[in-house]
Design a protein around this motif. Sequence first.
Motif, PDB file in Angstrom:
ATOM      1  N   GLY A 293      52.837  51.539  50.078  1.00  0.00           N
ATOM      2  CA  GLY A 293      52.491  51.595  48.478  1.00  0.00           C
ATOM      3  C   GLY A 293      52.407  50.716  47.582  1.00  0.00           C
ATOM      4  N   VAL A 294      52.409  49.200  48.213  1.00  0.00           N
ATOM      5  CA  VAL A 294      51.725  48.511  47.252  1.00  0.00           C
ATOM      6  C   VAL A 294      50.389  48.545  46.415  1.00  0.00           C
ATOM      7  CG1 VAL A 294      51.228  45.785  46.981  1.00  0.00           C
ATOM      8  CG2 VAL A 294      53.052  46.291  48.354  1.00  0.00           C
ATOM      9  N   PRO A 295      50.620  48.600  45.016  1.00  0.00           N
ATOM     10  CA  PRO A 295      49.142  49.118  44.175  1.00  0.00           C
ATOM     11  C   PRO A 295      47.987  48.053  44.068  1.00  0.00           C
ATOM     12  CG  PRO A 295      51.140  48.953  42.871  1.00  0.00           C
ATOM     13  CD  PRO A 295      51.753  48.231  44.242  1.00  0.00           C
ATOM     14  N   ARG A 296      46.973  48.727  44.289  1.00  0.00           N
ATOM     15  CA  ARG A 296      45.797  47.958  45.111  1.00  0.00           C
ATOM     16  C   ARG A 296      45.948  46.748  43.578  1.00  0.00           C
ATOM     17  NH1 ARG A 296      41.021  47.276  42.555  1.00  0.00           N
ATOM     18  NH2 ARG A 296      39.117  46.513  44.208  1.00  0.00           N
ATOM     19  N   ASP A 297      46.031  46.654  42.759  1.00  0.00           N
ATOM     20  CA  ASP A 297      45.414  45.454  42.004  1.00  0.00           C
ATOM     21  C   ASP A 297      46.388  44.331  42.950  1.00  0.00           C
ATOM     22  OD1 ASP A 297      47.455  46.419  41.352  1.00  0.00           O
ATOM     23  OD2 ASP A 297      47.106  46.238  38.946  1.00  0.00           O
ATOM     24  N   VAL A 298      47.707  44.603  42.995  1.00  0.00           N
ATOM     25  CA  VAL A 298      48.552  43.531  43.605  1.00  0.00           C
ATOM     26  C   VAL A 298      48.581  42.927  44.779  1.00  0.00           C
ATOM     27  CG1 VAL A 298      51.211  43.040  43.876  1.00  0.00           C
ATOM     28  CG2 VAL A 298      51.075  44.372  42.112  1.00  0.00           C
ATOM     29  N   SER A 299      47.624  43.665  45.796  1.00  0.00           N
ATOM     30  CA  SER A 299      47.536  43.620  46.793  1.00  0.00           C
ATOM     31  C   SER A 299      46.468  43.168  46.672  1.00  0.00           C
ATOM     32  CB  SER A 299      47.104  44.452  47.477  1.00  0.00           C
ATOM     33  OG  SER A 299      46.364  45.633  47.599  1.00  0.00           O
ATOM     34  N   GLU A 300      45.390  43.035  46.299  1.00  0.00           N
ATOM     35  CA  GLU A 300      43.784  42.322  45.523  1.00  0.00           C
ATOM     36  C   GLU A 300      44.612  40.951  45.738  1.00  0.00           C
ATOM     37  OE1 GLU A 300      40.663  42.323  46.967  1.00  0.00           O
ATOM     38  OE2 GLU A 300      41.328  44.737  47.766  1.00  0.00           O
ATOM     39  N   MET A 301      45.594  40.716  44.399  1.00  0.00           N
ATOM     40  CA  MET A 301      45.869  39.162  43.886  1.00  0.00           C
ATOM     41  C   MET A 301      47.059  38.402  45.470  1.00  0.00           C
ATOM     42  SD  MET A 301      44.737  38.683  40.845  1.00  0.00           S
ATOM     43  CE  MET A 301      46.038  37.279  40.245  1.00  0.00           C
ATOM     44  N   CYS A 302      47.256  39.624  46.140  1.00  0.00           N
ATOM     45  CA  CYS A 302      47.921  39.052  47.474  1.00  0.00           C
ATOM     46  C   CYS A 302      46.518  37.751  47.899  1.00  0.00           C
ATOM     47  CB  CYS A 302      48.524  40.129  47.903  1.00  0.00           C
ATOM     48  SG  CYS A 302      50.339  39.820  47.361  1.00  0.00           S
ATOM     49  N   LEU A 303      45.711  38.571  48.178  1.00  0.00           N
ATOM     50  CA  LEU A 303      44.777  38.324  49.008  1.00  0.00           C
ATOM     51  C   LEU A 303      43.616  37.047  48.150  1.00  0.00           C
ATOM     52  CD1 LEU A 303      43.097  41.229  50.761  1.00  0.00           C
ATOM     53  CD2 LEU A 303      45.088  39.139  51.822  1.00  0.00           C
ATOM     54  N   ASN A 304      43.635  36.781  46.732  1.00  0.00           N
ATOM     55  CA  ASN A 304      44.027  35.825  45.338  1.00  0.00           C
ATOM     56  C   ASN A 304      41.935  36.201  45.615  1.00  0.00           C
ATOM     57  OD1 ASN A 304      43.286  33.601  43.662  1.00  0.00           O
ATOM     58  ND2 ASN A 304      43.342  31.892  46.052  1.00  0.00           N
ATOM     59  N   HIS A 305      42.135  37.573  45.316  1.00  0.00           N
ATOM     60  CA  HIS A 305      40.571  38.168  45.376  1.00  0.00           C
ATOM     61  C   HIS A 305      40.593  38.306  43.403  1.00  0.00           C
ATOM     62  CE1 HIS A 305      39.363  40.267  48.900  1.00  0.00           C
ATOM     63  NE2 HIS A 305      39.424  38.587  49.573  1.00  0.00           N
ATOM     64  N   LYS A 306      40.091  38.311  43.198  1.00  0.00           N
ATOM     65  CA  LYS A 306      39.392  38.263  41.978  1.00  0.00           C
ATOM     66  C   LYS A 306      39.447  39.756  41.640  1.00  0.00           C
ATOM     67  CE  LYS A 306      37.186  33.667  40.284  1.00  0.00           C
ATOM     68  NZ  LYS A 306      35.630  33.093  39.909  1.00  0.00           N
ATOM     69  N   LEU A 307      40.373  40.360  40.566  1.00  0.00           N
ATOM     70  CA  LEU A 307      39.620  41.775  40.342  1.00  0.00           C
ATOM     71  C   LEU A 307      38.258  41.533  39.181  1.00  0.00           C
ATOM     72  CD1 LEU A 307      43.189  42.309  38.793  1.00  0.00           C
ATOM     73  CD2 LEU A 307      42.622  43.050  40.298  1.00  0.00           C
ATOM     74  N   SER A 308      37.858  43.369  39.904  1.00  0.00           N
ATOM     75  CA  SER A 308      36.064  43.254  39.593  1.00  0.00           C
ATOM     76  C   SER A 308      36.416  43.733  37.684  1.00  0.00           C
ATOM     77  CB  SER A 308      35.719  44.604  40.089  1.00  0.00           C
ATOM     78  OG  SER A 308      36.801  45.917  40.088  1.00  0.00           O
ATOM     79  N   GLY A 309      34.984  43.785  37.649  1.00  0.00           N
ATOM     80  CA  GLY A 309      34.832  44.404  36.262  1.00  0.00           C
ATOM     81  C   GLY A 309      35.637  43.959  35.004  1.00  0.00           C
ATOM     82  N   VAL A 310      35.548  44.797  34.343  1.00  0.00           N
ATOM     83  CA  VAL A 310      36.523  44.793  32.671  1.00  0.00           C
ATOM     84  C   VAL A 310      37.480  43.951  33.236  1.00  0.00           C
ATOM     85  CG1 VAL A 310      37.297  45.579  30.992  1.00  0.00           C
ATOM     86  CG2 VAL A 310      35.405  45.993  31.303  1.00  0.00           C
ATOM     87  N   GLU A 311      38.587  44.799  34.037  1.00  0.00           N
ATOM     88  CA  GLU A 311      39.790  44.409  34.157  1.00  0.00           C
ATOM     89  C   GLU A 311      40.387  42.948  34.547  1.00  0.00           C
ATOM     90  OE1 GLU A 311      43.648  46.287  36.894  1.00  0.00           O
ATOM     91  OE2 GLU A 311      41.914  46.821  37.596  1.00  0.00           O
ATOM     92  N   GLY A 312      39.350  42.757  35.754  1.00  0.00           N
ATOM     93  CA  GLY A 312      39.051  40.992  36.264  1.00  0.00           C
ATOM     94  C   GLY A 312      38.789  40.235  34.837  1.00  0.00           C
TER      95      GLY A 312
END
Length: 224
Positions: A161-180
């Motif tokens: 149930g961890v939101p996608r943006d949180v799991s991506e940040m846990c991996l030190n991934h940059k958020l994509s597109g305008v959101e990033g």
Amino acid sequence: MISSLLGPRPPVRKRLMLTRQELHLLLNAPMRRPNALAIRILLGTGVRGAELFTARWEDVHLDEARWHIPASKTGTSMDVPLAPAVVDWFRELRTLASQSDFVLPARASSRAKRNGGDTYLGKGTVHRAIMYWLALHKPKVRRFTPHDLRSTMKSHMRALGVPRDVSEMCLNHKLSGVEGIYDQHSYYPERRQALLTWAQFLITCEASSEPGVGADGRPVRTSM
């Protein structure tokens, strides 16, 4: 064209997600303790292998339950919140590391001597330990690499149930597109909760296998 000379490019290897049963077997694998702890920390934090293998104690703040990862060619600097179980694993490594400045010091005296007397563990050591375990004990675990532990964490986090943006940040991934571009939030509180949830899941996996499956990965027969 180059492709006509060298042939088609080999397919990109797909990352895999270790199942709960595979995690149970891995977390109970008979390995040298430093290797087992390294695997646990890689799983529990989702960091890249090089970030752990080259880590220095000066960046690990156990009293704050925080690990600072300096910027490198593979990612920006990042503070990783540490769940209590992960802090315990680091404390155990702190004892094993003795006087070394490195979280995972080199074990071969020749390697340390070549690097001024103290250096970090060779990057292939944990991978070789995994391959040795798979070859010798033949557990019901698919062949995997340390990097697959990142995709394992990401996939299970989503299932938890961890939101996608949180799991991506846990991996030190940059958020994509305008959101990033516009979202500069570090998600530290959210990452701390997500990593706590994930560490608790790992502890559960280590303690017990899936219902109806024994510690060796084989189905358990029940009496009628």
